[in-house]
Write a protein that holds these residues in place. Structure first.
Motif, PDB file in Angstrom:
ATOM      1  N   CYS A  32      42.229  40.760  31.129  1.00 52.11           N
ATOM      2  CA  CYS A  32      42.403  39.507  31.880  1.00 52.11           C
ATOM      3  C   CYS A  32      41.049  39.047  32.408  1.00 52.11           C
ATOM      4  N   CYS A  35      41.324  38.463  36.532  1.00 52.64           N
ATOM      5  CA  CYS A  35      41.374  39.558  37.516  1.00 52.64           C
ATOM      6  C   CYS A  35      40.769  40.839  36.960  1.00 52.64           C
ATOM      7  N   CYS A  46      49.072  37.849  32.078  1.00 50.49           N
ATOM      8  CA  CYS A  46      48.606  39.045  32.792  1.00 50.49           C
ATOM      9  C   CYS A  46      49.667  39.491  33.796  1.00 50.49           C
ATOM     10  N   GLU A  48      49.302  41.403  36.257  1.00 51.55           N
ATOM     11  CA  GLU A  48      48.740  41.554  37.609  1.00 51.55           C
ATOM     12  C   GLU A  48      48.655  40.215  38.331  1.00 51.55           C
ATOM     13  N   SER A  51      47.778  35.166  35.096  1.00 52.53           N
ATOM     14  CA  SER A  51      46.859  34.294  34.357  1.00 52.53           C
ATOM     15  C   SER A  51      47.170  34.397  32.865  1.00 52.53           C
TER      16      SER A  51
END
Ligand SMILES: [Zn+2]
Lengths: 137, 389
Positions: A32, A35, A46, A48, A51
């Motif tokens: 990513c 991040c 992503c 997390e 994105s």
């Protein structure tokens, strides 16, 4: 090559780059750009930060065995010729833990924390599947 | 406000393709309603766990056949829940929301499963492909047993639990099952040697540490605490907590679910106003022996890594001071798909009613019950008691 009887991985649009790369004997990990997470398995977004600004890094192909299980029975007919199968979870230094088989290895020689390296097996004309094997001394 | 179980029924877990899904279903529905002492027309909703790997039966249950065939004229709605081994937990949650929302006084939750008429190749395929990732696990020959073997091997590596200690879990589970007429292993205990000498399926799991797929069914009738006070045999839900980990085992940070067991039980016990030490029995649905160990570690019954030792000392089996999993889990009873958790709820009710016969835990006032679905994707912990708080 068309005599491959085992199930092929169900490749998705967002994992196509991974399976294209294995044909060139490269192991890609999704990354990513927002991040900086390394992501396995590949996704559309992503996990997390959600994105979709994602690209790929190439893994070094080394790893260590986190756990393993040698399967002797209870598989579908199409896997029987492969028995015993050494199922393994391998930790990559890039971060992800992956599921694989340890091949070119006797069941009694596999152990937790054993160093392993990626090895590519041509399943069909279009699909190359990455496995791992003991690091050769 | 919460719910209480006032009626239960179960058919023995066996393998017999001549006993049909509908025969099981009708028998347990009628028996549970009669056990509750209500009229069939008092049932306001039928909420069913999805019968796994049986799509025709799932359609019948999802689309309202049960109240129609049984002529339940008071039925206001039906629903089906599929969360693998936690399907029954979701049925109880749906029942609770209907009861608390004023839409139902009495809810019937019936389960049926017949696996003995399904070719074993199809069952292996179902249990390999349903919970496993078809891109990252299935092509590598992962099976349900293989997946659990991977976790168990790591558990033994980290805790130092020995093969003998792990096998002792199955010996105790089978000892409970041997005392249970509803178990496929009724009257059939095993020794440590029997377990350790059985074939290796997926290391470190021996055949006797894996699950025998079987047929079975059960049902319960639930109502509100308020209404349950008029029913002598009522067993009360006192608290509930739940945690999700991951669908795919190799993605799981909390690999042995200790944190999930701890947090879900902390929530459930807080609602009940009780502590883990108040529990007279711990019913752990994990389907594989390591869960019987790591659950005790997560609940704080023992230190991390000591769970297998408790089982090896015989403390969790019949006659032990920490009775656990008195229905034997899937390993000691036979695996009836989404029905194992039904059997867990039914056994918990029997224990709290004092109707568990040879398995009866003395003075059983409070029980902790945890269910898990998929490849142990979650832990759903519920506290039940003989009386409302
Ligand atoms: Zn991100």
């Amino acid at each position: 090559m068309s005599d491959y009887l085992k199930p092929l991985p169900e490749i998705q649009p967002h994992s196509k780059a991974f399976w294209d790369a294995t044909k060139e004997h490269k192991f890609l990990i999704q990354h990513c750009k927002d991040c900086d997470s390394n992501i396995f398995y590949p996704r559309r977004d992503c996990p997390e930060c959600w994105s979709n600004n994602l690209d790929w890094i190439e893994a070094g192909g080394q790893g260590t065995v986190y756990s393993f299980s040698v399967t002797y029975e209870g598989v579908e007919e199409k896997f029987v010729a492969d028995l015993p199968i050494i199922l393994a979870w391998v930790d990559l230094p890039e971060g992800p833990r992956i599921n694989t088989n340890i091949i070119n290895c006797e069941p009694e020689d596999v152990s937790i924390d054993m160093p392993v390296e990626v090895v590519y097996v041509q399943a069909t004309d279009d699909v190359v599947i990455p496995y791992f094997q003991p690091v050769k001394r | 406000m919460s719910i209480a179980v006032i009626g239960i029924a179960e058919v023995p877990t066996i393998r017999d393709p001549d006993r049909t899904r509908w025969d099981i279903l009708l028998d347990v529905c009628m028996e549970a309603v009669r056990d509750a002492g209500i009229d069939k027309d008092d049932v306001h909703a039928v909420i069913s766990p999805n019968p796994m790997a049986q799509p025709a039966m799932a359609n019948d249950m999802a689309l309202g056949k049960v109240p129609e065939v049984l002529g339940m004229k008071g039925c206001r709605d039906i629903a089906i829940a599929n969360a693998g081994g936690t399907s029954n937990t979701n049925c109880l949650r749906i029942a609770k929301s209907l009861i608390e929302g004023g839409q139902a006084d009495f809810v019937l939750i019936p389960h049926t499963t017949v696996q003995s008429d399904i070719p074993s190749e199809d069952l292996i395929n179902f249990f390999a492909t349903a919970p496993l990732d078809k891109q990252w696990e299935y092509p590598y020959g992962v099976t349900f047993n293989g997946s659990m073997g991977l976790i168990t091997n790591r558990y033994m590596h980290e805790t130092g639990a020995t093969a003998e200690q792990m096998a002792a879990v199955t010996v105790s589970l089978r000892a409970w099952g041997a005392l249970d007429p509803n178990s496929i292993f009724y009257g059939k205990p095993v020794t440590l040697e029997d377990v350790l000498n059985s074939r290796i399926v997926s290391t470190p799991l021996h055949a006797k540490e894996c699950n025998l797929l079987a047929d079975g069914g059960g049902a319960m009738v639930v109502t509100s605490h308020e209404i349950a006070k008029n029913f002598e045999k009522a067993v009360y839900q006192l608290g509930h907590g739940t945690r999700f980990m991951s669908a795919t085992p190799f993605m799981r940070k909390d690999l042995f679910h200790r944190k999930a067991y701890r947090e879900s039980s902390t929530d459930a016990l807080a609602q009940a106003g009780l502590s883990i030490n108040d529990m007279d029995v711990r019913q752990i649905y994990g389907a594989y022996p390591y869960t019987q160990c790591s659950a005790l570690e997560g609940y704080g019954v023992c230190d991390e890594g000591q769970g297998a030792a408790l089982w090896a000392e015989g403390r969790c089996g019949p006659g032990g001071d920490l009775p656990c999993t008195t229905m034997g889990d899937a390993t000691g009873r036979g695996h009836t798909g989404s029905g194992v958790s039904m059997a867990f709820y039914l056994e918990t009710v029997r224990q709290l009613r004092g109707e568990a016969d040879d398995r009866q835990v003395p003075n059983c006032e409070h029980a902790l019950l945890t269910t898990s679905g998929g490849s142990v994707m979650n832990t759903c912990t519920t506290i039940f008691g003989r009386s409302p708080r």
